[in-house]
Scaffold this motif. Structure first.
Motif, PDB file in Angstrom:
ATOM      1  N   VAL A 153      -2.497  37.701  32.082  1.00  0.00           N
ATOM      2  CA  VAL A 153      -1.959  38.888  31.599  1.00  0.00           C
ATOM      3  C   VAL A 153      -1.327  38.571  30.267  1.00  0.00           C
ATOM      4  O   VAL A 153      -0.987  37.395  30.033  1.00  0.00           O
ATOM      5  N   GLN A 154      -1.282  39.258  29.199  1.00  0.00           N
ATOM      6  CA  GLN A 154      -0.615  39.266  27.790  1.00  0.00           C
ATOM      7  C   GLN A 154       1.014  39.356  28.148  1.00  0.00           C
ATOM      8  O   GLN A 154       1.426  40.189  29.038  1.00  0.00           O
ATOM      9  N   ALA A 155       1.401  38.534  27.264  1.00  0.00           N
ATOM     10  CA  ALA A 155       2.999  38.618  27.209  1.00  0.00           C
ATOM     11  C   ALA A 155       3.596  40.030  27.152  1.00  0.00           C
ATOM     12  O   ALA A 155       2.853  41.031  26.618  1.00  0.00           O
ATOM     13  N   GLY A 156       4.433  40.512  28.086  1.00  0.00           N
ATOM     14  CA  GLY A 156       4.922  41.965  28.034  1.00  0.00           C
ATOM     15  C   GLY A 156       4.522  42.862  29.048  1.00  0.00           C
ATOM     16  O   GLY A 156       4.568  43.845  29.420  1.00  0.00           O
ATOM     17  N   GLY A 157       3.003  42.350  29.687  1.00  0.00           N
ATOM     18  CA  GLY A 157       2.487  42.819  30.703  1.00  0.00           C
ATOM     19  C   GLY A 157       3.148  42.528  32.061  1.00  0.00           C
ATOM     20  O   GLY A 157       4.199  42.333  32.279  1.00  0.00           O
ATOM     21  N   PHE A 158       2.558  43.231  33.019  1.00  0.00           N
ATOM     22  CA  PHE A 158       2.981  42.963  34.450  1.00  0.00           C
ATOM     23  C   PHE A 158       1.778  42.799  35.549  1.00  0.00           C
ATOM     24  O   PHE A 158       0.579  42.905  35.415  1.00  0.00           O
ATOM     25  N   LEU A 159       2.200  42.271  36.623  1.00  0.00           N
ATOM     26  CA  LEU A 159       1.375  42.038  37.721  1.00  0.00           C
ATOM     27  C   LEU A 159       2.257  42.353  38.961  1.00  0.00           C
ATOM     28  O   LEU A 159       3.517  42.160  39.041  1.00  0.00           O
ATOM     29  N   ARG A 160       1.639  42.367  39.881  1.00  0.00           N
ATOM     30  CA  ARG A 160       2.341  42.688  41.340  1.00  0.00           C
ATOM     31  C   ARG A 160       1.508  41.703  42.458  1.00  0.00           C
ATOM     32  O   ARG A 160       0.363  41.749  42.619  1.00  0.00           O
ATOM     33  N   LEU A 161       2.429  40.685  42.918  1.00  0.00           N
ATOM     34  CA  LEU A 161       1.893  39.739  44.129  1.00  0.00           C
ATOM     35  C   LEU A 161       1.915  40.259  45.188  1.00  0.00           C
ATOM     36  O   LEU A 161       3.042  40.847  45.502  1.00  0.00           O
ATOM     37  N   SER A 162       1.223  40.004  46.170  1.00  0.00           N
ATOM     38  CA  SER A 162       1.441  40.214  47.680  1.00  0.00           C
ATOM     39  C   SER A 162       1.193  38.984  48.380  1.00  0.00           C
ATOM     40  O   SER A 162       0.626  38.043  48.037  1.00  0.00           O
ATOM     41  N   CYS A 163       2.157  39.108  49.460  1.00  0.00           N
ATOM     42  CA  CYS A 163       1.990  38.042  50.634  1.00  0.00           C
ATOM     43  C   CYS A 163       1.828  38.726  51.778  1.00  0.00           C
ATOM     44  O   CYS A 163       2.660  39.354  52.544  1.00  0.00           O
ATOM     45  N   VAL A 164       0.921  38.298  52.623  1.00  0.00           N
ATOM     46  CA  VAL A 164       0.360  38.737  53.810  1.00  0.00           C
ATOM     47  C   VAL A 164       0.507  37.683  54.911  1.00  0.00           C
ATOM     48  O   VAL A 164       0.262  36.905  54.735  1.00  0.00           O
ATOM     49  N   GLY A 165       1.334  38.146  55.877  1.00  0.00           N
ATOM     50  CA  GLY A 165       1.784  37.419  56.980  1.00  0.00           C
ATOM     51  C   GLY A 165       0.793  37.696  58.319  1.00  0.00           C
ATOM     52  O   GLY A 165       0.540  38.792  58.305  1.00  0.00           O
ATOM     53  N   SER A 166       0.531  36.514  59.086  1.00  0.00           N
ATOM     54  CA  SER A 166      -0.319  36.992  60.211  1.00  0.00           C
ATOM     55  C   SER A 166       0.083  35.767  61.276  1.00  0.00           C
ATOM     56  O   SER A 166       0.657  34.924  61.170  1.00  0.00           O
ATOM     57  N   GLY A 167      -0.007  36.049  62.534  1.00  0.00           N
ATOM     58  CA  GLY A 167       0.092  35.084  63.832  1.00  0.00           C
ATOM     59  C   GLY A 167       1.505  35.312  64.364  1.00  0.00           C
ATOM     60  O   GLY A 167       1.485  35.030  65.674  1.00  0.00           O
ATOM     61  N   ARG A 168       2.547  35.874  63.743  1.00  0.00           N
ATOM     62  CA  ARG A 168       3.755  35.978  64.558  1.00  0.00           C
ATOM     63  C   ARG A 168       4.573  37.068  63.769  1.00  0.00           C
ATOM     64  O   ARG A 168       3.949  37.730  62.804  1.00  0.00           O
ATOM     65  N   THR A 169       5.444  37.746  64.493  1.00  0.00           N
ATOM     66  CA  THR A 169       6.197  38.824  64.022  1.00  0.00           C
ATOM     67  C   THR A 169       6.771  38.446  62.518  1.00  0.00           C
ATOM     68  O   THR A 169       7.672  37.798  62.385  1.00  0.00           O
ATOM     69  N   PHE A 170       6.000  39.395  61.608  1.00  0.00           N
ATOM     70  CA  PHE A 170       6.651  39.325  60.290  1.00  0.00           C
ATOM     71  C   PHE A 170       7.976  39.203  60.236  1.00  0.00           C
ATOM     72  O   PHE A 170       8.822  38.774  59.122  1.00  0.00           O
ATOM     73  N   SER A 171       8.426  40.413  60.989  1.00  0.00           N
ATOM     74  CA  SER A 171      10.004  40.816  60.508  1.00  0.00           C
ATOM     75  C   SER A 171      11.050  39.827  60.991  1.00  0.00           C
ATOM     76  O   SER A 171      12.187  40.011  60.743  1.00  0.00           O
TER      77      SER A 171
END
Length: 123
Positions: free
Chosen positions: A11-29
């Motif tokens: 992405v160019q400077a000044g831009g934006f991104l959204r990262l995601s992190c998915v959990g599995s295997g155990r209770t995420f909370s």
């Protein structure tokens, strides 16, 4: 818990991104979650963290007011909204989890780590 980060890119400077992190295997909370990053030739650094309920968040000074961490426990997913990106934000971003039984408000000694996603910000 297994963690998988995604959403990186170029992405160019000044831009934006959204990262995601998915959990599995155990209770995420049951886990406090955090984002870390590592740039070439530098040590890994804390970026942002969020408590297991989402009620408490913490940010590195370098990203405060630009990045927002959030989570959706119903979807077993954590997010990092990154706005006003700078070239110095270029790094591999990883997500990590810490069991609530070990959590004392800090994000050191995380229990689980996911593979990272590359974020590159061009000037």
């Amino acid at each position: 818990v297994q963690l998988q980060a995604s959403g990186g890119g170029l992405v160019q400077a000044g831009g934006f991104l959204r990262l995601s992190c998915v959990g599995s295997g155990r209770t995420f909370s049951r886990y406090a979650m955090a984002w870390f990053r590592q740039a070439p030739g530098k040590e890994r650094e804390f970026v942002a963290g969020i408590s297991w309920s989402g009620g408490s968040t913490h940010y590195a000074d370098s990203v405060k007011d630009r990045f927002t961490i959030s989570r959706d426990n119903a979807k077993d997913t954590m997010y990092l909204q990154m706005n006003s990106l700078k070239p110095e934000d270029t790094a591999v971003y990883c997500c990590a989890a810490k069991d609530r039984s070990n959590f004392q408000g800090d994000y050191a000694d995380m229990d689980y780590w996911g593979k990272g996603t590359q974020v590159t910000v061009s000037s």
